[in-house]
Scaffold this motif. Structure first.
Motif, PDB file in Angstrom:
ATOM      1  N   UNK A 156       0.833  -1.203   0.000  1.00  0.00           N
ATOM      2  CA  UNK A 156       0.000   0.000   0.000  1.00  0.00           C
ATOM      3  C   UNK A 156       0.868   1.252   0.000  1.00  0.00           C
ATOM      4  N   UNK A 157       0.299   2.369  -0.478  1.00  0.00           N
ATOM      5  CA  UNK A 157       1.026   3.633  -0.470  1.00  0.00           C
ATOM      6  C   UNK A 157       0.961   4.257   0.923  1.00  0.00           C
ATOM      7  N   UNK A 158       1.789   5.279   1.158  1.00  0.00           N
ATOM      8  CA  UNK A 158       1.993   5.827   2.501  1.00  0.00           C
ATOM      9  C   UNK A 158       0.703   6.321   3.157  1.00  0.00           C
ATOM     10  N   UNK A 159      -0.132   7.041   2.429  1.00  0.00           N
ATOM     11  CA  UNK A 159      -1.337   7.619   3.025  1.00  0.00           C
ATOM     12  C   UNK A 159      -2.261   6.558   3.611  1.00  0.00           C
ATOM     13  N   UNK A 160      -2.157   5.332   3.119  1.00  0.00           N
ATOM     14  CA  UNK A 160      -3.051   4.260   3.556  1.00  0.00           C
ATOM     15  C   UNK A 160      -2.407   3.294   4.552  1.00  0.00           C
ATOM     16  N   UNK A 161      -1.176   3.564   4.966  1.00  0.00           N
ATOM     17  CA  UNK A 161      -0.472   2.612   5.819  1.00  0.00           C
ATOM     18  C   UNK A 161      -1.176   2.364   7.154  1.00  0.00           C
ATOM     19  N   UNK A 189       8.385  13.289   2.189  1.00  0.00           N
ATOM     20  CA  UNK A 189       7.058  12.933   1.674  1.00  0.00           C
ATOM     21  C   UNK A 189       6.528  11.609   2.202  1.00  0.00           C
ATOM     22  N   UNK A 190       7.402  10.597   2.331  1.00  0.00           N
ATOM     23  CA  UNK A 190       6.931   9.311   2.852  1.00  0.00           C
ATOM     24  C   UNK A 190       6.563   9.424   4.327  1.00  0.00           C
ATOM     25  N   UNK A 191       7.465   9.985   5.119  1.00  0.00           N
ATOM     26  CA  UNK A 191       7.211  10.098   6.561  1.00  0.00           C
ATOM     27  C   UNK A 191       5.945  10.895   6.825  1.00  0.00           C
ATOM     28  N   UNK A 192       5.799  12.013   6.120  1.00  0.00           N
ATOM     29  CA  UNK A 192       4.601  12.831   6.305  1.00  0.00           C
ATOM     30  C   UNK A 192       3.360  12.115   5.785  1.00  0.00           C
ATOM     31  N   UNK A 193       3.501  11.378   4.693  1.00  0.00           N
ATOM     32  CA  UNK A 193       2.361  10.654   4.147  1.00  0.00           C
ATOM     33  C   UNK A 193       1.786   9.667   5.143  1.00  0.00           C
TER      34      UNK A 193
END
Length: 406
Positions: A156-161, A189-193
């Motif tokens: 899954x992408x970061x926002x949905x982790x 971007x990943x950490x914030x996502x």
């Protein structure tokens, strides 16, 4: 995908013979394009801000190469990795992929670690029409660039982790649910996502965000951020973190005796060194993960066994996502029957758009932007061990709430 069939000793010998670790931007990155090998170009942050997870990705790639070569290679040719150190610098990563593709004529490329490096690197791969499968660029912006050749090798992408965790919190009875939340995230971007995906779902449901701090990637002193979180007495803390930043922040919070009901940090808790780094005071800490060594996917059982023989410890998520990258590319190569620059690359892309691939993180398929169509699990430290607690259907232990005892 080929299966492991040699002892750890044999795999170690294969590993050392099939990986070239080269200096970034040295001007002589190695000779790709041999008829006897399939040469794979990779740029990784082996030094600098992202070096800890970058080295994990390197180990995952190396384990995959050893496994493939122990079973005859791809298309009957030995796999050879050409790994450059981009020093966690986006400009160097771009130079690396330019050199690997245009100068050294590698057959394939694998992605780097970190959204900050994936986006510019993917742009280079796109320019040359190369398939670009990557293990660690999960931020939403990766999939908003219009890349046609990119695939993310994780569930899954970061926002949905944190989706499973958000659902669990919002389903709690009112008298148990946290009411206030403190958030601290690396400017990445990943950490914030990951952090903001959870933050926003909780805020939309009425939880109050009482601290919302962003810090540069090279931050080492977290005393002021920790003081703000402690002063807020927030019921829950969310860290958008990599590794060392999470360790430093948690140690500062421990020294202040701040004790939230729930604590969630991205990436860091899955690192094997995390527990020792924060003084083994881990009880209740949560983290999303797309991988567990306990998963019974057929290739994962073999991966864990042989990776442990190679590196004397089981693989973590970064290693697994890197290995998955290799599995995804290998599946396309074997199905299409080619692995060189040119028209072959589009055939590989087209095949992945239309097919599902079995991997160590489970079956993967993708939408038109390269987003995987699955979900992350939630891990938590329970009695000193990190265990899957959500979703309940996959749980290895019961969710601990409240009071993580760090």
């Amino acid at each position: 995908m080929s299966q492991w069939n040699r002892s750890g000793t044999g795999l170690a010998a294969t590993l050392s013979a099939s990986v070239l670790l080269l200096t970034a931007c040295s001007g002589t990155p190695g000779g790709g394009g041999s008829d006897d090998t399939i040469d794979i170009g990779i740029s990784l942050p082996l030094t600098g801000d992202f070096s800890e997870p970058g080295k994990g990705v390197q180990r995952g790639y190396e384990a995959w190469a050893a496994a493939v070569n122990a079973n005859g290679g791809l298309l009957g040719r030995e796999v050879e990795l050409h790994i450059l150190d981009d020093q966690s610098n986006a400009d160097r990563a771009v130079q690396d992929y330019e050199a690997l593709i245009a100068q050294d004529q590698v057959d394939l490329v694998f992605g780097p670690f970190s959204t900050r490096l994936v986006v510019p690197s993917a742009r280079v791969a796109e320019e040359y029409g190369m398939l670009f499968v990557e293990p660690a660029g999960a931020a939403a912006e990766v999939f908003e660039q219009g890349f046609e050749n990119l695939f993310y090798a994780a569930p899954a992408i970061a926002d949905d982790h944190y989706n499973h965790l958000a659902e669990h919190i919002l389903a709690m009875p009112d008298d148990e649910r946290p009411r206030t939340v403190a958030v601290a995230s690396m400017d990445d971007p990943f950490a914030q996502g990951t952090a903001y995906g959870l933050r926003d779902r909780l805020a939309d449901a009425g939880l109050e965000i009482v601290v919302d701090e962003v810090y540069p990637p090279n931050t080492t002193n977290f005393s002021s951020i920790a003081a703000k979180i402690n002063d807020s007495d927030a019921d829950m803390v969310i860290g958008g973190t990599q590794y060392q930043d999470a360790v430093n922040l948690i140690v500062e919070l421990q020294q202040l005796d701040y004790q939230p009901d729930l604590a969630a940090f991205s990436t860091a808790p899955t690192n094997p060194e995390f527990s020792a780094a924060i003084g083994a005071r881990t009880e209740g800490i949560l983290s999303p993960t797309g991988y567990t060594p306990e998963a019974d996917w057929p290739s994962n059982v073999e991966f864990v066994e042989q990776y442990t023989e190679l590196f004397d410890s089981p693989p973590a998520e970064d290693e697994a996502n890197a290995y998955t990258t290799g599995q995804v590319v290998a599946a396309a190569v074997e199905a299409v029957g080619c692995a060189e620059q040119g028209d072959c690359q589009q055939r590989l892309v087209d095949w992945l758009r239309q097919n599902e691939v079995e991997t160590v993180v489970g079956p993967l398929s993708w939408d038109d932007q390269g987003r995987p169509q699955s979900a992350h699990m939630i891990q938590q430290y329970v009695e000193g061990e990190i265990r899957i607690v959500l979703p309940e259907a996959l749980a290895e232990a019961e969710f601990v709430h409240p009071k993580p005892a760090w």
